[in-house]
Write a protein that holds these residues in place. Structure first.
Motif, PDB file in Angstrom:
ATOM      1  N   ASN A 145      -0.602  -5.418 -13.633  1.00 15.42           N
ATOM      2  CA  ASN A 145      -1.791  -6.245 -13.855  1.00 15.42           C
ATOM      3  C   ASN A 145      -1.846  -7.411 -12.866  1.00 15.42           C
ATOM      4  O   ASN A 145      -0.814  -7.852 -12.337  1.00 15.42           O
ATOM      5  CB  ASN A 145      -1.804  -6.809 -15.275  1.00 15.42           C
ATOM      6  CG  ASN A 145      -1.763  -5.713 -16.322  1.00 15.42           C
ATOM      7  OD1 ASN A 145      -2.274  -4.606 -16.109  1.00 15.42           O
ATOM      8  ND2 ASN A 145      -1.163  -6.022 -17.468  1.00 15.42           N
ATOM      9  N   VAL A 146      -3.058  -7.901 -12.643  1.00 13.29           N
ATOM     10  CA  VAL A 146      -3.223  -9.135 -11.881  1.00 13.29           C
ATOM     11  C   VAL A 146      -2.489 -10.250 -12.609  1.00 13.29           C
ATOM     12  O   VAL A 146      -2.593 -10.390 -13.836  1.00 13.29           O
ATOM     13  CB  VAL A 146      -4.726  -9.477 -11.712  1.00 13.29           C
ATOM     14  CG1 VAL A 146      -4.890 -10.858 -11.106  1.00 13.29           C
ATOM     15  CG2 VAL A 146      -5.425  -8.427 -10.859  1.00 13.29           C
ATOM     16  N   THR A 178       0.822  -1.205   0.000  1.00 16.41           N
ATOM     17  CA  THR A 178       0.000   0.000   0.000  1.00 16.41           C
ATOM     18  C   THR A 178       0.859   1.259   0.000  1.00 16.41           C
ATOM     19  O   THR A 178       2.033   1.235   0.409  1.00 16.41           O
ATOM     20  CB  THR A 178      -0.920   0.026   1.240  1.00 16.41           C
ATOM     21  OG1 THR A 178      -1.694   1.218   1.231  1.00 16.41           O
ATOM     22  CG2 THR A 178      -0.107  -0.035   2.532  1.00 16.41           C
ATOM     23  N   THR A 179       0.246   2.363  -0.444  1.00 19.91           N
ATOM     24  CA  THR A 179       0.909   3.666  -0.354  1.00 19.91           C
ATOM     25  C   THR A 179       0.372   4.473   0.824  1.00 19.91           C
ATOM     26  O   THR A 179       0.790   5.609   1.037  1.00 19.91           O
ATOM     27  CB  THR A 179       0.698   4.477  -1.648  1.00 19.91           C
ATOM     28  OG1 THR A 179      -0.705   4.632  -1.888  1.00 19.91           O
ATOM     29  CG2 THR A 179       1.339   3.788  -2.827  1.00 19.91           C
ATOM     30  N   VAL A 221      -2.616 -10.740  -6.955  1.00 18.92           N
ATOM     31  CA  VAL A 221      -3.906 -11.429  -7.092  1.00 18.92           C
ATOM     32  C   VAL A 221      -5.082 -10.459  -7.163  1.00 18.92           C
ATOM     33  O   VAL A 221      -6.181 -10.843  -7.597  1.00 18.92           O
ATOM     34  CB  VAL A 221      -4.120 -12.421  -5.926  1.00 18.92           C
ATOM     35  CG1 VAL A 221      -3.070 -13.522  -5.967  1.00 18.92           C
ATOM     36  CG2 VAL A 221      -4.105 -11.719  -4.579  1.00 18.92           C
ATOM     37  N   GLU A 222      -4.851  -9.183  -6.754  1.00 16.96           N
ATOM     38  CA  GLU A 222      -5.967  -8.225  -6.786  1.00 16.96           C
ATOM     39  C   GLU A 222      -5.418  -6.795  -6.710  1.00 16.96           C
ATOM     40  O   GLU A 222      -4.431  -6.524  -6.010  1.00 16.96           O
ATOM     41  CB  GLU A 222      -6.899  -8.472  -5.594  1.00 16.96           C
ATOM     42  CG  GLU A 222      -8.164  -7.614  -5.608  1.00 16.96           C
ATOM     43  CD  GLU A 222      -9.068  -7.896  -4.419  1.00 16.96           C
ATOM     44  OE1 GLU A 222     -10.155  -7.291  -4.355  1.00 16.96           O
ATOM     45  OE2 GLU A 222      -8.684  -8.730  -3.553  1.00 16.96           O
ATOM     46  N   LYS A 223      -6.055  -5.894  -7.473  1.00 15.62           N
ATOM     47  CA  LYS A 223      -5.750  -4.467  -7.371  1.00 15.62           C
ATOM     48  C   LYS A 223      -6.899  -3.786  -6.647  1.00 15.62           C
ATOM     49  O   LYS A 223      -8.063  -3.905  -7.054  1.00 15.62           O
ATOM     50  CB  LYS A 223      -5.552  -3.851  -8.751  1.00 15.62           C
ATOM     51  CG  LYS A 223      -4.289  -4.292  -9.467  1.00 15.62           C
ATOM     52  CD  LYS A 223      -4.030  -3.465 -10.729  1.00 15.62           C
ATOM     53  CE  LYS A 223      -3.607  -2.052 -10.380  1.00 15.62           C
ATOM     54  NZ  LYS A 223      -3.208  -1.280 -11.580  1.00 15.62           N
ATOM     55  N   ILE A 224      -6.567  -3.052  -5.571  1.00 21.16           N
ATOM     56  CA  ILE A 224      -7.576  -2.325  -4.790  1.00 21.16           C
ATOM     57  C   ILE A 224      -7.171  -0.865  -4.778  1.00 21.16           C
ATOM     58  O   ILE A 224      -6.347  -0.432  -3.970  1.00 21.16           O
ATOM     59  CB  ILE A 224      -7.671  -2.878  -3.351  1.00 21.16           C
ATOM     60  CG1 ILE A 224      -7.852  -4.395  -3.366  1.00 21.16           C
ATOM     61  CG2 ILE A 224      -8.786  -2.197  -2.581  1.00 21.16           C
ATOM     62  CD1 ILE A 224      -7.687  -5.038  -2.008  1.00 21.16           C
ATOM     63  N   GLY A 225      -7.750  -0.091  -5.700  1.00 23.17           N
ATOM     64  CA  GLY A 225      -7.319   1.303  -5.835  1.00 23.17           C
ATOM     65  C   GLY A 225      -5.866   1.345  -6.266  1.00 23.17           C
ATOM     66  O   GLY A 225      -5.480   0.755  -7.283  1.00 23.17           O
ATOM     67  N   ASN A 226      -5.029   2.056  -5.469  1.00 23.98           N
ATOM     68  CA  ASN A 226      -3.590   2.107  -5.744  1.00 23.98           C
ATOM     69  C   ASN A 226      -2.821   0.981  -5.067  1.00 23.98           C
ATOM     70  O   ASN A 226      -1.603   0.880  -5.223  1.00 23.98           O
ATOM     71  CB  ASN A 226      -3.012   3.450  -5.277  1.00 23.98           C
ATOM     72  CG  ASN A 226      -3.519   4.612  -6.104  1.00 23.98           C
ATOM     73  OD1 ASN A 226      -3.781   4.459  -7.296  1.00 23.98           O
ATOM     74  ND2 ASN A 226      -3.674   5.768  -5.477  1.00 23.98           N
ATOM     75  N   ASP A 227      -3.525   0.149  -4.315  1.00 22.98           N
ATOM     76  CA  ASP A 227      -2.871  -0.905  -3.547  1.00 22.98           C
ATOM     77  C   ASP A 227      -2.920  -2.246  -4.273  1.00 22.98           C
ATOM     78  O   ASP A 227      -3.728  -2.448  -5.195  1.00 22.98           O
ATOM     79  CB  ASP A 227      -3.520  -1.042  -2.172  1.00 22.98           C
ATOM     80  CG  ASP A 227      -3.400   0.236  -1.346  1.00 22.98           C
ATOM     81  OD1 ASP A 227      -2.598   1.113  -1.742  1.00 22.98           O
ATOM     82  OD2 ASP A 227      -4.109   0.343  -0.329  1.00 22.98           O
ATOM     83  N   GLY A 286       2.640   6.074  -7.076  1.00 25.63           N
ATOM     84  CA  GLY A 286       2.225   5.465  -8.339  1.00 25.63           C
ATOM     85  C   GLY A 286       2.844   4.109  -8.591  1.00 25.63           C
ATOM     86  O   GLY A 286       2.952   3.671  -9.748  1.00 25.63           O
ATOM     87  N   PHE A 287       3.235   3.412  -7.530  1.00 21.12           N
ATOM     88  CA  PHE A 287       3.993   2.175  -7.701  1.00 21.12           C
ATOM     89  C   PHE A 287       3.196   1.083  -8.410  1.00 21.12           C
ATOM     90  O   PHE A 287       3.756   0.203  -9.056  1.00 21.12           O
ATOM     91  CB  PHE A 287       4.487   1.670  -6.331  1.00 21.12           C
ATOM     92  CG  PHE A 287       3.527   0.800  -5.581  1.00 21.12           C
ATOM     93  CD1 PHE A 287       3.700  -0.572  -5.511  1.00 21.12           C
ATOM     94  CD2 PHE A 287       2.410   1.345  -4.953  1.00 21.12           C
ATOM     95  CE1 PHE A 287       2.815  -1.374  -4.819  1.00 21.12           C
ATOM     96  CE2 PHE A 287       1.528   0.552  -4.257  1.00 21.12           C
ATOM     97  CZ  PHE A 287       1.722  -0.815  -4.187  1.00 21.12           C
TER      98      PHE A 287
END
Length: 578
Positions: free
Chosen positions: A209-210, A185-186, A226-232, A203-204
């Motif tokens: 992509n998953v 997370t950022t 396994v998953e993108k949650i917003g910027n995390d 912006g890391f």
């Protein structure tokens, strides 16, 4: 080996310089196998402006003044002095040693033990610790130099713009287990959270992509996105390992690195702040992380020249594929190179690291720039008191390639066996240097010309010949009298068997030469009178019992006189101590 009398070859700055292609005395100047006849050369004057003098039966160390009454002190560091007393000239270690200073070795006592163990340069990684901590370490090192007679240079290593784990201040690492899930997370938070890693760059996760792989420090641990949650990113650990503070994050897709460096500047705002700090504290080297091209090196060097009266050398760290594509220009622009094999190994296939290391080392020597081999030299000694045999072989290979310096990272910074790791480097490099000298008496010398002007080319040829003469005649040592270190560096480039003692009256030059292969820098007052400089320095060394009657030394000088009466400033002389 004793040589009768004094033999000198001198170059005048006021007369027509000889044609380096035609040579002198019937020999090409570039040849290392020059021989001289006393009968032919005695008081001979050559029209090209080259002078040669052979004096037979003249003592080379006439006492010019009573040393007991003189208050002059020979600025030779205590470690080199003890090594010289114990092992003699040829026993001096030529490969320089760099230690990263961290929580495990930052006390005055630990720093002194590292200095006694052979540390030539102390490296401070600006990724870690506070400004106050770094300032305290720098001042401890400077105090040791002043009070205990050491000559340890200080290097800061900029953080650079990279995607990495935020340092929460914890000196320990966290273990990621196979199959465990972690959030990257950022979000900014204090302290630590279970199974959560804070990234330093907002912006890391852009463009990730998953299914992509997230790799920690080139393979210390590996995760699958396994998953993108917003910027995390939510990731699953597929290769368990350690998550160290400030570890680098990189992303891979279909076996290829996902390029992210174009968006990030080489020097961040924090880096510039750290550079200002380095200037104020009077460091000797700045190692520039994640160099992409020569322009940033040139820019920083110009900036330093306007901000500091002292000469701070800029080293470029080679740790990206982009840097390899522009390698020659980066080497030429910099004052030296650090091969950061850890990060470089993330960007190129692992099997290419050995050949790339050797090629960079060769090119640095070709362009007369010192090169440091860094990262994972004795990685196992972060946890264990003895290295693997493969690590010792790796160190030996770097020494065989004539790298100027070897560097410890985590081994000294956070490991409990830093002093042992340093002793391994010292013993291995010393043994390998001895083996190389026994197996190959004549080091391959370079024909590559560096200087564009005739005086620069003359200096190169003098140093080229000096190294060859020292080897062929089996001389005990090479003495170089220099204000800026250039000729000492040029002789080092040729890797002679004899140790190189660089006498200088400039403290910045002395500290910079700590990174040059085979050079022992000595701080001493210098005048325009070269014979007085030579006699005084030899007498001072002789008074310490470090040189004896019959020892033969080759003397080289690039002292440019301030007096119009003194016209000779480039010379080669062979002197016998008497």
């Amino acid at each position: 080996m004793a040589v009768v009398g004094d033999l000198s070859l001198k170059f005048s700055g006021k007369e027509t310089i000889c044609d380096v292609k035609k040579g002198a005395f019937g020999f090409p100047i570039s040849s290392p196998r020059i021989s001289f006849s006393a009968g032919k050369l005695k008081n001979c004057r050559v029209k090209t402006g080259v002078y040669a003098v052979m004096q037979v039966g003249v003592e080379s160390t006439e006492i010019s003044k009573d040393l007991e009454k003189s208050k002059e002190v020979l600025g030779l560091d205590v470690v080199s002095e003890e090594e010289l007393k114990e092992k003699g000239f040829l026993g001096l270690r030529k490969t320089k040693l760099v230690c990263t200073i961290g929580p495990a070795c930052c006390s005055s006592d630990s720093l002194e033990k590292l200095a006694l163990g052979g540390m030539n340069v102390a490296r401070l990684n600006m990724c870690h610790n506070t400004r106050e901590w770094h300032q305290d370490v720098i001042r401890k090192i400077k105090n040791l130099n002043e009070e205990k007679g050491f000559s340890v240079s200080v290097m800061i290593d900029t953080e650079g713009s990279q995607i990495q784990i935020v340092d929460h201040g914890a000196p320990f690492s966290v273990k990621a287990e196979d199959g465990s899930f972690w959030d990257f997370t950022t979000e900014k938070f204090e302290g630590t959270r279970p199974f959560t890693v804070q990234a330093n760059y907002e912006g890391f996760s852009e463009g990730i992509n998953v299914g992509d792989e997230l790799v920690i420090d080139g393979g210390m641990a590996t995760f699958e996105v396994v998953e993108k949650i917003g910027n995390d990113l939510r990731c699953k650990c597929t290769d368990p390992g350690l998550l160290l503070p400030r570890a680098k994050l990189s992303f891979w897709r279909d076996g290829r690195l996902v390029g992210r460096s174009d968006e990030l500047p080489t020097l961040s705002t924090k880096d510039w702040s750290d550079i200002e700090f380095a200037i104020s504290e009077g460091v000797d080297f700045i190692a520039l992380s994640f160099v992409k091209d020569a322009d940033v090196v040139t820019h920083l060097k110009k900036y330093l020249s306007t901000k500091s009266s002292e000469s701070i050398k800029v080293l470029a760290k080679i740790e990206s594929l982009e840097a390899l594509h522009k390698l020659d220009k980066i080497i030429e622009a910099s004052d030296g190179i650090m091969i950061a094999r850890g990060d470089l190994g993330v960007e190129i296939p692992l099997e290419q690291i050995p050949t790339v290391q050797e090629e960079i080392t060769y090119r640095c020597r070709k362009f007369n720039k010192p090169v440091i081999i860094a990262s994972q030299l004795l990685e196992s000694m972060i946890e264990y008191p003895t290295p693997t045999r493969a690590e010792v072989a790796d160190v030996s290979e770097a020494v065989r390639q004539y790298a100027d310096a070897l560097m410890l990272s985590g081994e000294s910074a956070i490991g409990p066996y830093g002093q042992k790791a340093l002793s391994v480097l010292r013993m291995t490099s010393g043994r390998m240097e001895l083996w190389s000298r026994e197996e190959n008496r004549e080091t391959v010398l370079f024909e590559h010309k560096l200087g564009s002007s005739v005086p620069d080319q003359i200096a190169e040829q003098i140093c080229y010949c000096a190294a060859g003469m020292a080897n062929n005649l089996g001389l005990d040592a090479i003495f170089v009298y220099t204000r800026h270190g250039q000729m000492a560096s040029l002789i080092s480039r040729n890797r002679p068997n004899s140790p190189i003692f660089a006498f200088t009256n400039d403290s910045s030059t002395r500290m910079a030469l700590n990174l040059q292969w085979g050079v022992t820098p000595i701080l001493i007052d210098l005048s325009d009178d070269m014979e007085a400089n030579i006699n005084r320095s030899i007498n001072l060394i002789k008074a310490k019992g470090l040189i004896k009657d019959g020892d033969a030394v080759l003397v080289v000088s690039d002292i440019i006189p301030t007096s119009a009466a003194q016209t000779v400033f480039q010379s080669i002389q062979v002197k016998t101590v008497a």
